[in-house]
Write a protein that holds these residues in place. Structure first.
Motif, PDB file in Angstrom:
ATOM      1  N   UNK A   1       0.855  -1.193   0.000  1.00 31.76           N
ATOM      2  CA  UNK A   1       0.000   0.000   0.000  1.00 31.76           C
ATOM      3  C   UNK A   1       0.894   1.249   0.000  1.00 31.76           C
ATOM      4  N   UNK A   2       1.369   1.626  -1.178  1.00 29.60           N
ATOM      5  CA  UNK A   2       2.459   2.594  -1.331  1.00 29.60           C
ATOM      6  C   UNK A   2       2.055   4.053  -1.226  1.00 29.60           C
ATOM      7  N   UNK A   3       0.770   4.343  -1.230  1.00 26.62           N
ATOM      8  CA  UNK A   3       0.336   5.737  -1.150  1.00 26.62           C
ATOM      9  C   UNK A   3      -1.158   5.843  -1.361  1.00 26.62           C
ATOM     10  N   UNK A   4      -1.596   7.069  -1.531  1.00 24.38           N
ATOM     11  CA  UNK A   4      -3.011   7.320  -1.745  1.00 24.38           C
ATOM     12  C   UNK A   4      -3.384   7.235  -3.216  1.00 24.38           C
ATOM     13  N   UNK A   5      -4.610   7.573  -3.506  1.00 26.29           N
ATOM     14  CA  UNK A   5      -5.124   7.509  -4.867  1.00 26.29           C
ATOM     15  C   UNK A   5      -4.315   8.398  -5.807  1.00 26.29           C
ATOM     16  N   UNK A   6      -3.978   9.593  -5.366  1.00 30.16           N
ATOM     17  CA  UNK A   6      -3.218  10.526  -6.197  1.00 30.16           C
ATOM     18  C   UNK A   6      -1.720  10.532  -5.892  1.00 30.16           C
ATOM     19  N   UNK A   7      -1.313   9.776  -4.889  1.00 28.70           N
ATOM     20  CA  UNK A   7       0.102   9.779  -4.488  1.00 28.70           C
ATOM     21  C   UNK A   7       0.687   8.366  -4.485  1.00 28.70           C
ATOM     22  N   UNK A   8       0.301   7.559  -5.454  1.00 28.09           N
ATOM     23  CA  UNK A   8       0.797   6.184  -5.530  1.00 28.09           C
ATOM     24  C   UNK A   8       2.320   6.176  -5.579  1.00 28.09           C
ATOM     25  N   UNK A   9       2.923   5.342  -4.768  1.00 31.72           N
ATOM     26  CA  UNK A   9       4.371   5.210  -4.748  1.00 31.72           C
ATOM     27  C   UNK A   9       5.083   6.119  -3.775  1.00 31.72           C
ATOM     28  N   UNK A  10       4.363   7.030  -3.128  1.00 30.52           N
ATOM     29  CA  UNK A  10       5.056   8.019  -2.288  1.00 30.52           C
ATOM     30  C   UNK A  10       5.841   7.390  -1.145  1.00 30.52           C
ATOM     31  N   UNK A  11       5.430   6.251  -0.636  1.00 30.40           N
ATOM     32  CA  UNK A  11       6.188   5.610   0.436  1.00 30.40           C
ATOM     33  C   UNK A  11       7.479   4.971  -0.098  1.00 30.40           C
ATOM     34  N   UNK A  12       7.555   4.744  -1.402  1.00 25.20           N
ATOM     35  CA  UNK A  12       8.738   4.140  -2.024  1.00 25.20           C
ATOM     36  C   UNK A  12       9.890   5.133  -2.151  1.00 25.20           C
ATOM     37  N   UNK A  13       9.575   6.413  -2.165  1.00 23.92           N
ATOM     38  CA  UNK A  13      10.591   7.448  -2.373  1.00 23.92           C
ATOM     39  C   UNK A  13      11.649   7.453  -1.279  1.00 23.92           C
ATOM     40  N   UNK A  14      11.307   7.036  -0.086  1.00 25.12           N
ATOM     41  CA  UNK A  14      12.286   7.053   1.004  1.00 25.12           C
ATOM     42  C   UNK A  14      13.503   6.187   0.677  1.00 25.12           C
ATOM     43  N   UNK A  15      13.298   5.071  -0.006  1.00 17.74           N
ATOM     44  CA  UNK A  15      14.397   4.170  -0.331  1.00 17.74           C
ATOM     45  C   UNK A  15      15.172   4.618  -1.564  1.00 17.74           C
ATOM     46  N   UNK A  16      14.494   5.174  -2.569  1.00 17.86           N
ATOM     47  CA  UNK A  16      15.156   5.480  -3.836  1.00 17.86           C
ATOM     48  C   UNK A  16      15.608   6.932  -3.974  1.00 17.86           C
ATOM     49  N   UNK A  17      15.235   7.779  -3.046  1.00 17.98           N
ATOM     50  CA  UNK A  17      15.514   9.211  -3.142  1.00 17.98           C
ATOM     51  C   UNK A  17      16.990   9.523  -3.396  1.00 17.98           C
ATOM     52  N   UNK A  18      17.886   8.900  -2.661  1.00 19.80           N
ATOM     53  CA  UNK A  18      19.319   9.193  -2.827  1.00 19.80           C
ATOM     54  C   UNK A  18      19.811   8.800  -4.211  1.00 19.80           C
ATOM     55  N   UNK A  19      19.247   7.778  -4.813  1.00 17.66           N
ATOM     56  CA  UNK A  19      19.666   7.362  -6.154  1.00 17.66           C
ATOM     57  C   UNK A  19      19.215   8.357  -7.215  1.00 17.66           C
ATOM     58  N   UNK A  20      18.053   8.947  -7.025  1.00 18.63           N
ATOM     59  CA  UNK A  20      17.538   9.925  -7.969  1.00 18.63           C
ATOM     60  C   UNK A  20      18.346  11.221  -7.863  1.00 18.63           C
ATOM     61  N   UNK A  21      18.727  11.617  -6.661  1.00 18.47           N
ATOM     62  CA  UNK A  21      19.482  12.863  -6.456  1.00 18.47           C
ATOM     63  C   UNK A  21      20.899  12.775  -7.015  1.00 18.47           C
ATOM     64  N   UNK A  22      21.489  11.590  -7.085  1.00 19.48           N
ATOM     65  CA  UNK A  22      22.859  11.434  -7.552  1.00 19.48           C
ATOM     66  C   UNK A  22      22.986  11.505  -9.070  1.00 19.48           C
ATOM     67  N   UNK A  23      21.869  11.542  -9.769  1.00 15.87           N
ATOM     68  CA  UNK A  23      21.950  11.516 -11.232  1.00 15.87           C
ATOM     69  C   UNK A  23      21.921  12.893 -11.818  1.00 15.87           C
TER      70      UNK A  23
END
Length: 128
Positions: free
Chosen positions: A106-128
């Protein structure tokens, strides 16, 4: 005045959820082709691993422990249902390079699907 403050706080928190959902969605595309050493550097050691031939799957747990409660009240009383939001992130690697980033739970709300996943991948997105 107090209600206005509560509405402003809710809007600010909701905005953060939208940003996290966007980060999670971006990661699913931008991490493709990333070497596993870079994944290890930006996400850390996985909680679990599986391998079959040249394919590996690294699993990570993600989320901030958010609990969502829905309440309804009727003529004779009320009921409340609560649920926890979290994300299981699976990084699929083929021949040492990321080939897919998958999210479950259950990763997020109706309009925020995936928002709980960002905690793990955030550093990888910022390094690019």
């Amino acid at each position: 005045m107090r209600i206005l403050g509560i509405v402003a706080l809710a809007a600010a928190l909701g905005g953060c959820a939208f940003q996290r959902a966007e980060v999670a969605q971006t990661a699913q595309a931008s991490m493709i082709g990333m070497p596993k050493e870079q994944v290890l550097a930006c996400m850390g050691a996985p909680a679990n691993k599986a391998a079959e031939g040249k394919t590996e799957v690294w699993g990570y747990n993600s989320g901030n422990g958010m609990t969502v409660t829905d309440a309804s009240y009727g003529r004779f009383g009320g009921t409340a249902v609560s649920s926890n939001r979290f994300c299981n992130v699976n990084i699929v690697m083929t021949a040492g390079l990321v080939s897919a980033v998958n999210y479950t739970g259950p990763t997020g709300g109706l309009l925020t699907a995936g928002e709980q996943c960002a905690y793990a991948v955030n550093a990888c997105v910022k390094h690019q």
